[in-house]
Design a protein around this motif. Structure first.
Motif, PDB file in Angstrom:
ATOM      1  N   VAL A 150      -6.576  30.665  38.522  1.00  0.00           N
ATOM      2  CA  VAL A 150      -5.658  30.571  39.833  1.00  0.00           C
ATOM      3  C   VAL A 150      -6.545  30.221  40.631  1.00  0.00           C
ATOM      4  O   VAL A 150      -7.563  30.555  41.085  1.00  0.00           O
ATOM      5  CB  VAL A 150      -4.804  31.654  40.165  1.00  0.00           C
ATOM      6  CG1 VAL A 150      -4.173  31.309  41.263  1.00  0.00           C
ATOM      7  CG2 VAL A 150      -4.075  32.093  39.017  1.00  0.00           C
ATOM      8  N   TRP A 151      -6.155  28.970  41.455  1.00  0.00           N
ATOM      9  CA  TRP A 151      -6.910  28.702  42.761  1.00  0.00           C
ATOM     10  C   TRP A 151      -5.961  28.238  43.698  1.00  0.00           C
ATOM     11  O   TRP A 151      -4.672  27.964  43.372  1.00  0.00           O
ATOM     12  CB  TRP A 151      -7.699  27.509  42.343  1.00  0.00           C
ATOM     13  CG  TRP A 151      -7.117  26.218  41.817  1.00  0.00           C
ATOM     14  CD1 TRP A 151      -6.701  25.824  40.691  1.00  0.00           C
ATOM     15  CD2 TRP A 151      -6.597  25.093  42.582  1.00  0.00           C
ATOM     16  NE1 TRP A 151      -6.266  24.457  40.727  1.00  0.00           N
ATOM     17  CE2 TRP A 151      -6.087  23.976  41.887  1.00  0.00           C
ATOM     18  CE3 TRP A 151      -6.543  24.777  44.148  1.00  0.00           C
ATOM     19  CZ2 TRP A 151      -5.423  22.886  42.538  1.00  0.00           C
ATOM     20  CZ3 TRP A 151      -6.045  23.764  44.799  1.00  0.00           C
ATOM     21  CH2 TRP A 151      -5.331  22.834  43.739  1.00  0.00           C
ATOM     22  N   SER A 152      -6.622  28.199  44.872  1.00  0.00           N
ATOM     23  CA  SER A 152      -5.734  28.104  46.071  1.00  0.00           C
ATOM     24  C   SER A 152      -6.459  26.999  47.130  1.00  0.00           C
ATOM     25  O   SER A 152      -7.638  27.332  47.150  1.00  0.00           O
ATOM     26  CB  SER A 152      -4.889  29.062  46.789  1.00  0.00           C
ATOM     27  OG  SER A 152      -6.223  29.955  47.392  1.00  0.00           O
ATOM     28  N   ALA A 153      -5.576  26.136  47.946  1.00  0.00           N
ATOM     29  CA  ALA A 153      -6.140  25.280  48.920  1.00  0.00           C
ATOM     30  C   ALA A 153      -5.420  25.276  50.128  1.00  0.00           C
ATOM     31  O   ALA A 153      -4.366  25.500  50.199  1.00  0.00           O
ATOM     32  CB  ALA A 153      -6.379  23.859  48.331  1.00  0.00           C
ATOM     33  N   ASP A 154      -6.161  25.491  51.409  1.00  0.00           N
ATOM     34  CA  ASP A 154      -5.382  25.607  52.651  1.00  0.00           C
ATOM     35  C   ASP A 154      -5.337  24.147  53.154  1.00  0.00           C
ATOM     36  O   ASP A 154      -6.328  23.426  53.061  1.00  0.00           O
ATOM     37  CB  ASP A 154      -5.752  26.468  53.532  1.00  0.00           C
ATOM     38  CG  ASP A 154      -5.855  27.974  53.025  1.00  0.00           C
ATOM     39  OD1 ASP A 154      -4.879  28.323  52.305  1.00  0.00           O
ATOM     40  OD2 ASP A 154      -6.786  28.672  53.146  1.00  0.00           O
TER      41      ASP A 154
ATOM     42  N   SER B 209      -7.219  18.648  54.455  1.00  0.00           N
ATOM     43  CA  SER B 209      -7.874  20.088  53.969  1.00  0.00           C
ATOM     44  C   SER B 209      -8.648  20.823  54.973  1.00  0.00           C
ATOM     45  O   SER B 209      -9.378  20.248  55.737  1.00  0.00           O
ATOM     46  CB  SER B 209      -8.784  19.516  52.770  1.00  0.00           C
ATOM     47  OG  SER B 209      -9.314  20.643  52.463  1.00  0.00           O
TER      48      SER B 209
ATOM     49  N   THR C 169      -0.249  25.200  55.575  1.00  0.00           N
ATOM     50  CA  THR C 169       0.299  25.648  54.021  1.00  0.00           C
ATOM     51  C   THR C 169      -0.760  26.003  53.170  1.00  0.00           C
ATOM     52  O   THR C 169      -2.025  25.425  53.399  1.00  0.00           O
ATOM     53  CB  THR C 169       1.290  24.596  53.689  1.00  0.00           C
ATOM     54  OG1 THR C 169       1.728  24.854  52.491  1.00  0.00           O
ATOM     55  CG2 THR C 169       0.406  23.153  53.243  1.00  0.00           C
ATOM     56  N   THR C 170      -0.489  26.729  52.304  1.00  0.00           N
ATOM     57  CA  THR C 170      -1.546  27.067  51.119  1.00  0.00           C
ATOM     58  C   THR C 170      -0.667  26.653  49.992  1.00  0.00           C
ATOM     59  O   THR C 170       0.286  27.008  49.915  1.00  0.00           O
ATOM     60  CB  THR C 170      -1.800  28.500  51.163  1.00  0.00           C
ATOM     61  OG1 THR C 170      -2.358  28.884  52.442  1.00  0.00           O
ATOM     62  CG2 THR C 170      -2.781  28.962  50.119  1.00  0.00           C
ATOM     63  N   GLN C 171      -1.689  25.782  49.018  1.00  0.00           N
ATOM     64  CA  GLN C 171      -1.020  25.466  47.711  1.00  0.00           C
ATOM     65  C   GLN C 171      -1.727  26.108  46.617  1.00  0.00           C
ATOM     66  O   GLN C 171      -3.004  26.324  46.854  1.00  0.00           O
ATOM     67  CB  GLN C 171      -1.386  23.850  47.657  1.00  0.00           C
ATOM     68  CG  GLN C 171      -0.443  22.853  48.281  1.00  0.00           C
ATOM     69  CD  GLN C 171      -0.600  21.565  47.946  1.00  0.00           C
ATOM     70  OE1 GLN C 171      -1.639  21.255  47.479  1.00  0.00           O
ATOM     71  NE2 GLN C 171       0.365  20.824  48.240  1.00  0.00           N
ATOM     72  N   ARG C 172      -1.023  26.783  45.726  1.00  0.00           N
ATOM     73  CA  ARG C 172      -1.684  27.646  44.793  1.00  0.00           C
ATOM     74  C   ARG C 172      -1.365  26.954  43.457  1.00  0.00           C
ATOM     75  O   ARG C 172      -0.216  26.387  43.238  1.00  0.00           O
ATOM     76  CB  ARG C 172      -1.043  28.943  44.870  1.00  0.00           C
ATOM     77  CG  ARG C 172      -1.424  29.750  45.802  1.00  0.00           C
ATOM     78  CD  ARG C 172      -1.178  30.996  45.925  1.00  0.00           C
ATOM     79  NE  ARG C 172      -1.497  32.089  46.927  1.00  0.00           N
ATOM     80  CZ  ARG C 172      -1.096  31.539  48.100  1.00  0.00           C
ATOM     81  NH1 ARG C 172      -0.050  31.097  48.436  1.00  0.00           N
ATOM     82  NH2 ARG C 172      -1.499  32.556  49.203  1.00  0.00           N
ATOM     83  N   SER C 173      -2.167  26.848  42.472  1.00  0.00           N
ATOM     84  CA  SER C 173      -2.093  26.127  41.263  1.00  0.00           C
ATOM     85  C   SER C 173      -2.653  27.118  40.207  1.00  0.00           C
ATOM     86  O   SER C 173      -3.691  27.902  40.184  1.00  0.00           O
ATOM     87  CB  SER C 173      -2.519  24.782  41.170  1.00  0.00           C
ATOM     88  OG  SER C 173      -2.275  23.987  40.139  1.00  0.00           O
ATOM     89  N   LYS C 174      -2.413  26.961  38.841  1.00  0.00           N
ATOM     90  CA  LYS C 174      -2.819  27.525  37.713  1.00  0.00           C
ATOM     91  C   LYS C 174      -3.468  26.294  36.813  1.00  0.00           C
ATOM     92  O   LYS C 174      -2.487  25.534  36.521  1.00  0.00           O
ATOM     93  CB  LYS C 174      -2.017  28.447  37.203  1.00  0.00           C
ATOM     94  CG  LYS C 174      -2.694  29.400  36.183  1.00  0.00           C
ATOM     95  CD  LYS C 174      -1.349  30.119  35.465  1.00  0.00           C
ATOM     96  CE  LYS C 174      -1.337  31.593  35.887  1.00  0.00           C
ATOM     97  NZ  LYS C 174      -0.405  32.464  35.111  1.00  0.00           N
TER      98      LYS C 174
END
Length: 170
Positions: A107-111, A129, A96-101
């Protein structure tokens, strides 16, 4: 002839048994028992058994014997089954990829690879992670975490099956 189990609760007497009147045929009882993805069927016609009451007794006896002999899936086997739409290779593991602002609007994202617990197990999902462990490392950690969660499952998977028909019931 085997007699039906007298310890079965009255509301479960017809469990797995259906009264049917096929068009152009003799009425009777159809008994269906499913265990380990195999379906066991038997027909008990009124004429063949000597009447409706006799057919019901024979149907109940056959059903009781089958449920005693055939072992259902264990909960551990059930939760480890891989569904047809699974792309990770392990049950309960997803990428999954989590996106946040941020407040500033960045905006950043983490897989992540995520190991989700089976239903009914009181543990939280575990996230691994990809930036920290690498793609393959995070995936393997998620697989191991899910296997650990699956070991917490015990007993048999028998939804909608009355207690008197579950393995170990007398």
């Amino acid at each position: 002839m085997i007699k039906p189990d007298k310890t079965i609760e009255p509301e479960h007497v017809m469990y797995g048994i259906r009264l049917m009147t096929p068009k152009g045929r003799d009425p009777g009882y159809l008994v269906k028992v499913e265990r380990r993805h195999a379906r066991y069927l038997q027909w008990f016609g009124f004429t063949l058994c000597g009447g409706q009451a006799e057919a019901l007794i024979a149907a109940q006896a056959w059903r009781d014997e089958q449920t005693r002999q055939l072992e259902p899936l264990t909960k551990q086997e059930f939760v480890s089954q891989i569904r047809t739409n699974n792309t990770s290779g392990a049950a309960g593991v997803v990428r999954t990829t989590q996106r946040s602002k941020t407040r500033s609007g960045r905006v950043w994202s983490a897989d992540y690879w995520v190991a989700r617990p089976p239903r009914g197990i009181k543990v939280s999902a575990r996230y691994f992670s990809i930036s920290k462990h690498g793609e393959e490392g995070a995936r393997l950690l998620a697989f191991a975490a899910r296997q650990e969660m699956e070991t917490l499952c015990s007993g048999y998977h028998a939804p909608h099956v009355p207690e008197g028909f579950q393995l170990g019931a007398s």
